[in-house]
Design an enzyme around this catalytic site. Structure first.
Site, short mmCIF file in Angstrom:
data_model
loop_
_atom_site.label_atom_id
_atom_site.label_comp_id
_atom_site.label_asym_id
_atom_site.label_seq_id
_atom_site.Cartn_x
_atom_site.Cartn_y
_atom_site.Cartn_z
N GLY A 247 0.76 -1.24 0.00
CA GLY A 247 0.00 0.00 0.00
C GLY A 247 0.79 1.28 0.00
O GLY A 247 0.21 2.36 -0.18
N CYS A 355 -13.70 5.33 -27.86
CA CYS A 355 -14.99 6.01 -27.94
C CYS A 355 -15.68 6.06 -26.59
O CYS A 355 -16.69 5.38 -26.36
CB CYS A 355 -15.86 5.32 -28.99
SG CYS A 355 -15.05 5.33 -30.58
C1 LIG Z 1 -3.02 -4.94 -4.17
C2 LIG Z 1 -2.59 -5.58 -2.93
C3 LIG Z 1 -1.32 -5.31 -2.41
C4 LIG Z 1 -0.37 -4.31 -3.00
O1 LIG Z 1 -0.83 -3.00 -2.90
P1 LIG Z 1 0.10 -1.80 -3.39
O2 LIG Z 1 -0.69 -0.59 -3.08
O3 LIG Z 1 0.32 -1.97 -4.85
O4 LIG Z 1 1.37 -1.88 -2.61
C5 LIG Z 1 -0.92 -6.00 -1.28
N1 LIG Z 1 -1.74 -6.91 -0.68
C6 LIG Z 1 -2.97 -7.17 -1.15
C7 LIG Z 1 -3.80 -8.17 -0.46
C8 LIG Z 1 -3.43 -6.53 -2.28
O5 LIG Z 1 -4.67 -6.79 -2.73
#
Ligand SMILES: *Cc1c(COP(=O)(O)O)cnc(C)c1O
Length: 431
Positions: A247, A355
């Site tokens: 995240g 489009c």
């Molecule tokens: C998408 C996701 C991540 C990675 O998130 P980022 O924002 O790209 O770092 C990690 N764990 C889970 C469970 C996810 O769905």
């Protein structure tokens, strides 16, 4: 007109008038391979990984790259060779890990809708852990594992109910989200899991959202998770690893997210302060490993002046770069060749040929550009190619991975015939 410094990686820079990624001149790559074209920097990806490693120096940690951010095989191979595991969300992603030579024991399987077939496939492959997102899933996984005579390693994805303070579509740790098991239910669910013969409790995890640019939500989520770990272990169920998800945000438009090493220094200090410093750790970064490592090159097709808006129509579109259409996301857009200073910039909406009015890549961008010239859409290494589609029967772009002055073709441009190779005309000659 051209943001300075360019958001993202030092690997992206102007030398004289020309934009380079590492030692590759991007105009040359556009001329050689055509557009739209994705170009990624290997050095940028490795530097991003290194920042996490510095943050975790001396700890037992498994970095599981969340491959949905960019699942091109060569990118996976690069991270696999660095010892990374993978966070997957489908059976298709599992097969990509295999094809890229990844270690199945370092794979963790997230996602709210795993099918029985995907569970079997992952159990056969011997993945490291299932991140279970609902009580119903826990029961099904138990059944599937028992039917194979196996015990599935599980971690419960906890929804800590903290606000990641990011876009609502990429916030996942609030009560109203579909992800994870409510904080209040977690202890009961661990007690259930510990009593099921087809499961083995391996750890606990959370993932609160994406493009997080503040430290506070991480600290809050860690505290909430440690409270749970203490409660679950007090109930006699040992928790193995702690997985803090991914995240961490990147710089698209001047955001200043914490650096991975600084963030983890703070989080580890909190972990130590609460007496959990010796635990086995896992993280699942996606965007922060690859997002700023990539650009998407596009050619200007037409300039279309209007009464209210001027449009710069380019050959990349929402099917190639879906984030603006999906989340109103911002990507910086810069010319591959700096224009002559005498050319006056004009404010354009940069749009694609698809489009849909939602097909825009950037709004109100001052550009001094002419048809036939090229632009780079920056910070396009994550959630662009992997989220792309072939809407409007547009074949997927080629992808390059540059390493110094070498550019490796890691995905050929899709051929139109491939778009309909699985389709069938009606048989017979009736109208
Ligand atoms: C998408 C996701 C991540 C990675 O998130 P980022 O924002 O790209 O770092 C990690 N764990 C889970 C469970 C996810 O769905």
């Amino acid at each position: 007109m051209i943001p300075s410094p360019l958001p993202g990686q030092p690997q992206l820079h102007y030398r004289g008038p020309s934009l380079y990624l590492e030692d590759c001149r991007l105009s040359d790559l556009a001329a050689q391979h055509g557009t739209p074209l994705y170009v990624y920097s290997q050095a940028a990806m490795l530097a991003a990984l290194e920042a996490y490693r510095r943050g975790f120096a001396g700890r037992e940690v498994q970095i599981c790259y969340a491959m949905k951010a960019n699942s091109s095989l060569a990118v996976l191979q690069l991270f696999a060779r660095q010892g990374c595991g993978f966070d997957i969300v489908s059976g298709g992603e599992l097969e990509r890990v295999r094809a890229a030579g990844g270690d199945m024991a370092k794979v963790i399987f997230s996602g709210v809708g795993k099918t029985r077939a995907e569970m079997r496939q992952a159990l056969e492959a011997g993945i490291g852990c299932f991140n279970v997102e609902s009580e119903a899933e826990l029961e099904v996984l138990n059944e599937v594992a028992l039917s194979m005579g196996l015990r599935a390693p599980v971690s419960i994805r906890v929804n800590p109910n903290v606000d990641a303070r990011t876009h609502p579509y990429i916030s996942t740790g609030l009560k109203g989200n579909k992800f994870g098991i409510a904080h209040e239910r977690t202890l009961a669910v661990y007690q259930r899991a510990a009593g099921l013969p087809g499961l083995r409790v391996a750890g606990i995890d959370c993932h609160i959202g994406s493009q997080i640019t503040q430290e506070a939500p991480y600290l809050d989520a860690m505290d909430r998770m440690l409270d749970l770990v203490e409660a679950i272990e007090a109930a006699g169920i040992p928790i193995g690893h702690l997985d803090f998800g991914g995240g961490l945000g990147i710089n698209y438009d001047g955001e200043v997210p914490p650096a991975a090493d600084a963030l983890w220094a703070r989080l580890l200090a909190r972990l130590d302060a609460r007496g959990h410093g010796g635990r086995r750790l896992m993280i699942e970064p996606g965007r922060s490993l690859v997002g700023n490592a990539g650009v998407c090159l596009t050619e200007v097709l037409y300039l279309k002046p209007g009464e209210q808006k001027n449009f710069c129509i380019v050959d990349a579109a929402m099917n190639d770069l879906p984030r603006p259409a999906m989340y109103q996301a911002f990507h910086a857009i810069v010319p591959l060749e700096r224009p002559d200073a005498r050319r006056e910039p004009v404010v354009y909406d940069v749009v694609g040929p698809v489009c849909e009015s939602g097909d825009w890549l950037g709004r109100d961008r001052p550009l001094a550009i002419a048809p036939g010239e090229h632009l780079a859409v920056l910070s396009a290494g994550a959630y662009c190619a992997s989220m792309g589609s072939t809407y409007n029967s547009r074949p997927r772009p080629a992808e390059l991975l540059v390493d110094g002055s070498q550019a490796h073709l890691i995905r050929s441009r899709e051929r139109v015939a491939q778009l309909f190779e699985n389709e069938h005309l009606l048989q017979g000659d009736r109208a």
